[in-house]
Structure formats: C-alpha cells, structure tokens
Design a protein around this motif. Structure first.
Motif, PDB file in Angstrom:
ATOM      1  N   TYR A  13      33.935  46.438  28.394  1.00 56.49           N
ATOM      2  CA  TYR A  13      34.322  45.731  27.207  1.00 56.49           C
ATOM      3  C   TYR A  13      33.033  46.140  26.128  1.00 56.49           C
ATOM      4  CZ  TYR A  13      37.990  43.262  29.757  1.00 56.49           C
ATOM      5  OH  TYR A  13      39.278  43.255  30.240  1.00 56.49           O
ATOM      6  N   VAL A  18      32.091  45.151  33.250  1.00 59.30           N
ATOM      7  CA  VAL A  18      32.469  43.948  34.150  1.00 59.30           C
ATOM      8  C   VAL A  18      32.879  44.581  35.487  1.00 59.30           C
ATOM      9  CG1 VAL A  18      32.749  42.724  32.180  1.00 59.30           C
ATOM     10  CG2 VAL A  18      34.799  43.835  33.065  1.00 59.30           C
ATOM     11  N   PRO A  37      35.088  34.794  43.593  1.00 61.91           N
ATOM     12  CA  PRO A  37      34.881  33.767  42.766  1.00 61.91           C
ATOM     13  C   PRO A  37      35.243  34.301  41.350  1.00 61.91           C
ATOM     14  CG  PRO A  37      32.680  34.566  43.144  1.00 61.91           C
ATOM     15  CD  PRO A  37      33.803  35.356  44.171  1.00 61.91           C
ATOM     16  N   SER A  38      35.484  33.016  40.427  1.00 59.53           N
ATOM     17  CA  SER A  38      35.929  33.232  39.254  1.00 59.53           C
ATOM     18  C   SER A  38      34.920  34.119  38.355  1.00 59.53           C
ATOM     19  CB  SER A  38      35.950  31.945  38.557  1.00 59.53           C
ATOM     20  OG  SER A  38      36.416  32.022  37.119  1.00 59.53           O
ATOM     21  N   GLY A  39      35.615  35.269  37.646  1.00 60.65           N
ATOM     22  CA  GLY A  39      34.929  36.078  36.806  1.00 60.65           C
ATOM     23  C   GLY A  39      34.359  37.272  37.337  1.00 60.65           C
ATOM     24  N   CYS A  40      34.847  37.563  38.872  1.00 58.82           N
ATOM     25  CA  CYS A  40      34.291  38.554  39.490  1.00 58.82           C
ATOM     26  C   CYS A  40      34.943  39.996  39.173  1.00 58.82           C
ATOM     27  CB  CYS A  40      34.170  38.355  40.992  1.00 58.82           C
ATOM     28  SG  CYS A  40      35.913  38.256  41.693  1.00 58.82           S
ATOM     29  N   GLY A  41      36.311  39.898  38.497  1.00 55.78           N
ATOM     30  CA  GLY A  41      36.884  40.983  38.011  1.00 55.78           C
ATOM     31  C   GLY A  41      38.105  41.615  38.866  1.00 55.78           C
ATOM     32  N   LYS A  42      38.754  40.456  39.534  1.00 51.99           N
ATOM     33  CA  LYS A  42      39.637  40.677  40.117  1.00 51.99           C
ATOM     34  C   LYS A  42      41.008  41.011  39.112  1.00 51.99           C
ATOM     35  CE  LYS A  42      40.008  36.134  41.793  1.00 51.99           C
ATOM     36  NZ  LYS A  42      38.529  35.926  41.032  1.00 51.99           N
ATOM     37  N   SER A  43      41.249  40.182  38.468  1.00 52.98           N
ATOM     38  CA  SER A  43      42.151  40.371  37.177  1.00 52.98           C
ATOM     39  C   SER A  43      41.968  41.590  36.576  1.00 52.98           C
ATOM     40  CB  SER A  43      42.340  38.990  36.234  1.00 52.98           C
ATOM     41  OG  SER A  43      42.907  37.942  37.093  1.00 52.98           O
ATOM     42  N   THR A  44      40.997  41.803  36.143  1.00 51.99           N
ATOM     43  CA  THR A  44      40.694  43.034  35.368  1.00 51.99           C
ATOM     44  C   THR A  44      41.058  44.316  36.210  1.00 51.99           C
ATOM     45  OG1 THR A  44      38.821  41.870  34.374  1.00 51.99           O
ATOM     46  CG2 THR A  44      38.807  44.408  34.207  1.00 51.99           C
ATOM     47  N   GLU A 159      47.012  35.665  41.089  1.00 51.48           N
ATOM     48  CA  GLU A 159      47.266  34.096  41.420  1.00 51.48           C
ATOM     49  C   GLU A 159      48.593  33.555  41.070  1.00 51.48           C
ATOM     50  OE1 GLU A 159      44.067  32.174  41.439  1.00 51.48           O
ATOM     51  OE2 GLU A 159      42.813  33.824  40.716  1.00 51.48           O
TER      52      GLU A 159
END
Ligand code: ATP
Ligand code: MG
Length: 363
Positions: A13, A18, A37-44, A159
C-alpha cells in the motif's frame, strides 16, 4: 482442474509492504486454511486471489491461467465473507438465485442450481422465508449457498463463522467439512482461530507479519513446529516454552532445573548456548495421570496455582522454570489450590528451539 499457484506474491500500500513475496501451491480440491494473528495479511492475500485487491508483485495462477490482471468475475471463484449481507427483501430462494440472474441466466437454468444448493445445505424448508426470519446459522448457510450455485472452481472464505456464537461455530465447522466432502472443490479459508484451522484443513498455512512461517498438515504443524511462533500458535492450551542454557547435554532452566535434551540434538549444541525447551501440557502431567506413563521422564514437585476441571481432564497452572506453565491431568481427581503435586515431564516429547532465532533444532 483448479490448482492455485502463488509465486512471490507481494502487496504494497504505497510504500508500505504488507505481504512479502508469498509462495504457495494449493492442489485441486484441496482445503487450505490460512491462519495467523490479526494483521498478518490473511485477508489481503485472499483478496488478491479473489481479484478484489491489486497484486503488487509476483504471479498468481488459477489452473493454467495467469490471472493477475483478470477481474474477479473472470476468475471463476466464489467468496464468502464474515459479513455476508443477504438481501433483506428477498426470500431465501431469491437470494440464492440472484447472482445467477444478474449474470444473465434464465429462470429455467437457475432453478436446478438453486435446488441443488438448497439440498446440499438443508435449506429446502426455508426457501420462501425472508432472511430476518432465519437463525444466524441458517443465514450463514444461505450465504454459502449463494457461493455454491455459481459452481466455482475455487471457494474463498474469509472468517465466515466469526459472527456466530461458539456452539453454532462448532456446528457450522462440521457442516463446512461435510460440504467439502460432497462438493469437491478447491477451498482457501481464512481464520485466526487455530482450532478451526486444525479441524478443517488438509493443509494449514501459518502466517505472521506478511510472511509464511510454515505450511503443513495439521499433524505436521502440531508435531513438528518449525519455530517458537508456530509452536505457541498451534495447539490449545499452548505449548509451554522455557528459556534454558545448555550444560552437558541438558538445559539449565531459570529455576536451576536440569532438563536432559534429546541426544541427537544435544550432540549439536555446545555449553552456554541458549535454547528454548518446549513441551505441550499433555507431556507434563501429575504422576499417574499422563498420556504415556511408560516414557522416559523426569519428576518435579510443584504447587498447583489454579486448576480448571474440564470433566475428562483438568488443566493445572503452576510455576516452573521461572514461568507459569500449564499441565494436563487425565483421569483427574479434585485438586486444591496450593497443593503440591509430583509432575512428570515426558522427555520423549520435548521440543528444543534455538534461543536466539527461535528455530526448531530438530533434525
Ligand atoms: N488499505 C490499506 N492501506 C494500508 N494498509 C492496509 C490496508 N489494508 C490492510 N492494510 C494492512 O495490511 C496488513 C494486513 O492486513 P489484513 O487485513 O490482510 O490482515 P488479517 O490477517 O486479515 O487480519 P485480521 O485477522 O484482523 O482480519 C495490516 O497491517 C493492515 O493494517
Ligand atoms: Mg482479515
């Protein structure tokens, strides 16, 4: 055939990177779970596969096609999100068929697909209801049905169960697993819940800070975590991890205890080297209440700080090696806080990690 190949996939970005060059091969009909964990780049990562997020670098192939610059609708994928907003003014049947209608399919072609999905998901008796008159789990099934009717090559889930309460989540987990048995498709599923990952996945991809830490079957990542991060992330209660210093083939813990290390590992270590000694709660049990009583072990007397009776087992919190650790008592008896117990530490099931890098020292 719909394998998915990620080769050196990067997401930036602006100047902020990321996702740092991820490699991953997902086989045809394989169920792969991205966890971390949250923010590790899964959704991206998932959104790049879906085409909802531009890929900054690397190559993405679905089947034989490079799809980097194809729009989502040309990738033949279906995605189910955590917030799966159904159309409130449409019945279940209309919700299920809407995407196909938009795509220009005729009612005659839509009906069998909708009926098929309804049959697979057990929605037949709700077809004329509005979403407001469904339970959370039923709504979630409609959301999955909308994805199924499209007959995609690849299902992407982000999720999908996290809005549901714990009990329903457990039920839907089983439904998704059964669904995959019936509708064999390639699935990439994102969750931060390691239990969900362990129960659903053919293979798990553990991510941290935009990197892949380990890829393997649930058994592989549980039994052979490559580093302290994976060891602490997979498994519940988590693996105990104690700092130690090598002394004569053993690890001297902060409280002075000497823990003999596996010979093959000890042979590669020198005195003074820092290590982390790891053991899961079920390798640390009150004497007479362990999983493998015949195994080589050492005994340590420790007080119970608190205990959690769970029925068939009790989780015991105690202090060992300068840290709070958890032990698992099988075939439990009632315990008193402060009571001293003799624990056996199963030396056959020790994990040893490099104290500086956190990497597993297993050969
Ligand atoms: N539009 C954006 N601009 C800048 N940074 C972003 C943007 N979207 C996501 N990020 C950052 O990218 C990183 C990965 O985010 P991502 O949503 O993939 O995490 P996640 O693993 O799905 O986490 P969660 O479990 O919380 O959903 C995070 O650090 C996030 O802050
Ligand atoms: Mg996410």
């Amino acid at each position: 055939m719909a394998e998915v190949h990620l080769s050196k996939i990067v997401k930036r970005y602006g100047s902020l990177e990321v996702v740092h060059g991820i490699d991953l091969e997902v086989a045809h009909n394989e169920f792969v779970v991205l966890v971390g964990p949250s923010g590790c780049g899964k959704s991206t990562t998932l959104r790049m596969i879906a085409g909802l997020e531009e890929i900054s670098g690397g190559e993405l192939k679905i089947g034989d096609r490079v799809v980097n610059s194809l729009p989502p609708r040309s990738r033949n994928i279906s995605m189910v999100f955590q917030s799966y907003a159904l159309y409130p003014h449409m019945t279940v049947r209309e919700n299920l068929g809407f995407g196909l209608k938009i795509a220009g399919m005729t009612p005659e072609d839509i009906k069998p697909r909708v009926d098929e999905a309804a049959g697979i998901l057990g929605l037949e008796s709700f077809m004329d209801r509005l979403p407001a008159n469904l339970s959370g789990g039923q709504r979630q099934r409609v959301a999955m049905g909308r994805a199924i009717v499209r007959h995609p090559d690849v299902f992407l889930f982000d999720e999908p169960l996290s809005n549901l309460d714990a009990k329903l989540r457990g039920q839907m987990r089983v439904e998704i697993k059964k669904l995959h048995q019936r509708v064999k498709t390639t699935v990439i599923y994102v969750t931060h819940d390691q239990v969900e990952a362990m129960t659903l996945a053919d293979r798990i991809v553990i991510m941290r800070d935009g990197y892949v830490e380990q890829v393997g079957t649930p058994t592989e990542v549980f039994e052979n975590p490559v580093n302290t991060f994976v060891a602490g992330f997979i498994g519940s209660p988590p693996m105990n991890q104690l700092d130690g210093v090598v002394e004569n083939g053993a690890a001297r813990l902060n409280d002075g205890t000497l823990v003999p290390l596996p010979e093959d590992i000890a042979a590669r270590l020198s005195d003074g080297q820092k290590v982390v000694v790891g053991f899961r709660p079920d390798a640390f049990a009150p004497k007479g209440h362990s999983l493998h009583p015949e195994d080589r072990s050492i005994e340590i007397s420790l007080p119970v700080v608190i205990s959690e009776p769970l029925g068939t087992e009790t989780i015991i919190f105690t202090e060992f090696g300068g840290k709070e650790v958890q032990a698992k008592m099988l075939d439990p008896r009632p315990l008193n806080d402060g009571e001293t117990l003799t624990f056996t530490l199963d030396l056959e099931r020790l994990h040893v990690f490099d104290g500086e890098t956190g990497k597993s020292l297993r050969a």
